[in-house]
Design an enzyme around this catalytic site. Structure first.
Site, PDB file in Angstrom:
ATOM      1  N   HIS A   1       5.656   7.619   2.947  1.00 52.38           N
ATOM      2  CA  HIS A   1       4.853   9.124   2.894  1.00 52.38           C
ATOM      3  C   HIS A   1       4.115   9.225   4.055  1.00 52.38           C
ATOM      4  CE1 HIS A   1       5.347   8.554  -1.993  1.00 52.38           C
ATOM      5  NE2 HIS A   1       6.235   9.172  -1.302  1.00 52.38           N
TER       6      HIS A   1
ATOM      7  N   ASP B   1       6.029   8.634  -7.177  1.00 51.56           N
ATOM      8  CA  ASP B   1       7.165   8.535  -6.728  1.00 51.56           C
ATOM      9  C   ASP B   1       7.885   7.267  -6.484  1.00 51.56           C
ATOM     10  OD1 ASP B   1       9.068   9.772  -5.269  1.00 51.56           O
ATOM     11  OD2 ASP B   1       8.108   9.552  -3.344  1.00 51.56           O
TER      12      ASP B   1
ATOM     13  N   SER C   1       3.649   4.251   0.296  1.00 56.05           N
ATOM     14  CA  SER C   1       2.954   5.208   0.594  1.00 56.05           C
ATOM     15  C   SER C   1       1.999   5.230   1.910  1.00 56.05           C
ATOM     16  CB  SER C   1       1.465   5.435  -0.311  1.00 56.05           C
ATOM     17  OG  SER C   1       0.928   4.385  -0.335  1.00 56.05           O
TER      18      SER C   1
END
Length: 136
Positions: free
Chosen positions: A39, A131, A12
């Protein structure tokens, strides 16, 4: 024991420091290609390639669609594009978001598992949601 063909990493936005430490710890003769999905905001420029490239001895880049996979290289998904791998090649595609994200960790992990099976190693570094879970 089978050798490792590829390493896929998902993170992330909070994982930049961990990625820097990981890349810094790799030896110059590390040959296994590494693929990273981080991300990030779709509309922003990504500085992750520059950050990681200056952190360790391996070459770090955003791949082009259809690029050949090379050893001793770290590939970072470009903002707002999925990065998938097929035997020997990289696909960079603007598909639909998965689990609210593009690039998607799940998409990368699934493609690695499909193409390389037990020769793929997956690592989820950071994250709050899911995810990476189904792709792993």
């Amino acid at each position: 024991m089978r050798s490792v063909d590829v390493i896929v990493i998902g993170s992330s936005a909070g994982g930049v420091m961990v990625l820097r430490q990981l890349v810094a710890a790799l030896p110059a003769d590390f040959k296994t290609p590494i693929f990273i999905v981080q991300h990030m905001a779709a509309a922003k420029d990504s500085y992750l390639v520059n950050i990681l490239d200056s952190s360790g001895p391996l070459r770090v880049l955003h791949p082009a669609d259809g690029a050949k996979i090379e050893k001793a290289t770290i590939y970072v998904a470009p903002p707002d594009y999925h990065m998938l791998i097929e035997k020997g090649h990289i696909l960079v595609k603007k598909g639909p978001k998965e689990n609210r994200f593009r690039p998607s960790i799940d998409a990368l992990f699934r493609s690695a598992a499909y193409s390389y099976g037990s020769g793929a190693v997956g690592i989820v570094l950071t994250g709050m949601l899911d995810d990476g879970c189904s792709g792993m």
